[in-house]
Design an enzyme around this catalytic site. Sequence first.
Site, short mmCIF file in Angstrom:
data_model
loop_
_atom_site.label_atom_id
_atom_site.label_comp_id
_atom_site.label_asym_id
_atom_site.label_seq_id
_atom_site.Cartn_x
_atom_site.Cartn_y
_atom_site.Cartn_z
N HIS A 1 0.37 -1.14 0.09
CA HIS A 1 -0.26 -0.64 -0.12
C HIS A 1 1.09 1.05 -0.04
O HIS A 1 2.08 1.28 0.64
CB HIS A 1 -1.10 0.05 1.35
N LYS B 1 -15.90 1.17 -6.84
CA LYS B 1 -15.71 2.45 -7.51
C LYS B 1 -16.65 2.15 -9.51
O LYS B 1 -17.26 3.30 -10.36
CB LYS B 1 -14.87 2.51 -8.46
#
Length: 927
Positions: free
Chosen positions: A154, A589
């Site tokens: 990440h 999304k």
Amino acid sequence: MFDHMLAFDVTEQGRAASEPLREDIRLLGGILGEVIRDHEGEEVLDLVEEARTRAFAVRRREEHREEFAAIFDGLPTKQAMKVVRAFSLFALLANLAEDLHRERRRAMHVNAGEPPQDGSLAATFAKLDEAQLADGTVRDALGGATIVPVITAHPTETRRRTVFQTQSRIKEVMRRREQGNLTPAELAAGERVIRLQILTLWQTALVRLQRVDITDEIEVGLRWFDASLFEVMPQLNARVRDELGSRYPTANVAKEPVLRAGSWIGGDRDGNPNVTADVVSTATGRASQTAIQHYLRELETLEDEFSFSIRMARTTPELLELAALNTSDERTDEPFRQVIAWIRGRLSATHSEFFGDWFEAAVEVAGAAPYKQAAELSADLDVIDAALRDGSGALIADDRLLGLREAVRTFGFHLYGLDLRQDSGINEETIAEVFSWAGVHQDYLALDEDARVELLTAELGNRRPLIGEGAEFGEQTTKELAITAAAARAVRTFGPEAVPNHVISMCTSVSDMLETAVLLKEAGLLDPGVTGEGATCSVNIVPLFETIEDLQVSATTLRAALAVPVYRELVDSKDGLQEVMLGYSDSNKDGGYMAANWALYRAELDLVEAARETGIRLRLFHGRGGTVGRGGGPSYEAILAQPPGAVRGSLRLTEQGEIIAAKYAEPPLATRNLETLLAATLEASLLDVEGLGDDTADAYAALDEIAALAKESYADLVHRTDGFVEYFTTSTPVAEIGSMNIGSRPSSRRQTKEISDLRAIPWVMSWSLSRVMLPGWYGTGSALEQWVGDNESRLETLRGYYERWPFFQTVMSNLAQVMAKSDLGIAERYSRLVEDEALRERVFSKIVDEHQRTLQMFARVTGHEDLLWDNAALKRSVFNRFPYLEPLNHLQIELLRRYRKGDDDPQVQRGILLTMNGLATALRNSG
């Protein structure tokens, strides 16, 4: 107009409970201030203090944001950087103080004799005892139980090892202070240690200047094993095995470790061109090396501790037989040490065979051959254990030796299972090129689905390789084939657990699954078998369903795959186990928060039914991110919110972002969080937690309608509002996330400006940094408002769901947590980065209206205007720390404005990167 923040009612009782936390924050913040004054001067400290006090004035509505933001107008970049560093470090120290306060509160609960809290194993086993479950019920639900947190890379979790070490040292001192009974001299000495560590932090670059590469990310992922997992995972596995065994003696469950470790770092090549065959080899090799070196260090300590003389301690024939193999060790009076030295010698030989180098805890022992597999090491350690127990040495056996035995059982020689992952489109192109070269078919891509399945099935029916010497392919295909070959080498060296899964991103068809099977066959990982034998494969083929549309047909795709005989043979060879991965990020999304959550729930129901009909064992892999917009939120509630039959003792889930440090930075944190996973999995598998009863069909129908309305509202903004993409890319730091040295992975799968091609992490992270938090709530308010309308009975229906349905409770609670971190006053200032005033008004007005609508509907459905009425810990955090985010947000806006106007000062770019890191640290789950 937008100069407002959400208000939180902090009661006097709440303030009293958090007073020790505020004292810790004052202590750490005060020392940080002194360090800044001593090393940067009074002028910098005065600027930081002005920003701090005026930020609190903004929270109290005593000052307008416009006035506050003016502090930073024209501030020299060098000075701005020091302010950013100050507030970033304060966020780091506040996190530390909050973690300690949670420990303090839990200890208070225990010492007061209160019942164990939900999410703990003690509370779960009490519930199981009350349920009076039969052994057969437990056996059916927990057979093959496996829980695997899978660590992923990440961009905001690449902090330096030094930062974590200094945090740990500060925590040690703070814990000693908490215990009390310290003399004034001891208190002063402790404060000197804290001051030294904070000074170290002040003089350490919090983020790297160069772009992080995958080897850096691999090392960061390995950090958590020495930090906590080597200690905690084996302990919890032993505890669960013992607790279940004592309660359900004939169930015969949890004999193998339930908790296992997984990783994507170095194997996830979906959209990441930096993953290569060498990277796969590095990831698997460094993992194995980390495990074996841990065992060698523990054996070195055991050899030092096990000074037991044959004249004083009983032994067994098996121990003496093993000791006799160590002919070069003359300590015949100390057979335990002889055996440990022999084991060290064999494991040292294993280390040398695997890695070709030496290790300080290794030893050379004559005749000690390498272990072929971890089970051989376990067997030797079991001989020592049995001898101790036979001689009344159970207390000794249950100390360090037990930890090592359980660690070997848990981590083997592989440490974690490295998943491979690739986009189905890349697999398809690779197969097409291989088929063309081998003469199987010259235009595979032109075939329809049925023809593809027929061709792939035929290739899986024989052992003939498709690729021979001299085969030449394009760069992409050559790379893909090399990666699967590297995985095969890792499996041969470290065992099948080293690379257990191949995940297929954007899986939409049976051919997507069979293409992966053919590639695994070419690497030697899949054996089609011969006449009368079924096909076998050491690697699980895992379809990942990501969009809402793909989730809706996931069960249909699975049924069709299982209808292909050779694929069914592969599943049957694994005792009927089929893993399916669910994509939380891309579905969100694609359709927004509410629609995605319901699509996932519906998909799980459908997959559970498909598994029942086809007689397979289903294991779900939850692709959750750190934020609610990517499937995050409290793990205990999230697992209990799964539909009936979706857990059954097994699950895998991704862990990523700042969440990893928050969960696994040290043993107490890891214990609490892994206990939560175990507790929730046991409850979801063995107890009726859905709570809908006869209202199930009506509830599902209602959510079908609400999800459709939410998806429409979300699409109206994201997919149909003219200029939305321009607004997003301009009003947030998404472009800078992609261009600066943040993580090894590109921010988009493809070089387009389409939202669909943007990776979920920068999508969510950008909205988080700009404090809109859009992926975690948008569309829900409109959907609830439209569904309820003027019908009070419908509102009562939703209130009923909120009271008794874990799924709906969790959806609303997670939404509230996200909205509590949003701040449209700050978001409005980010919107000013959009120069097109009409576009700015068109998009931001929709966001503001929906935000207000969602707050109103939350209050109407739940009966609470306070978003955090049920989360005292987060309420404390928001109240105590969020004013410190204010300067970071304003400075980020100012630096973005300078950068976009052409200021090429490297300090400006570095300042933007540092504000991203500071805000991510303060928010604790930004992407």
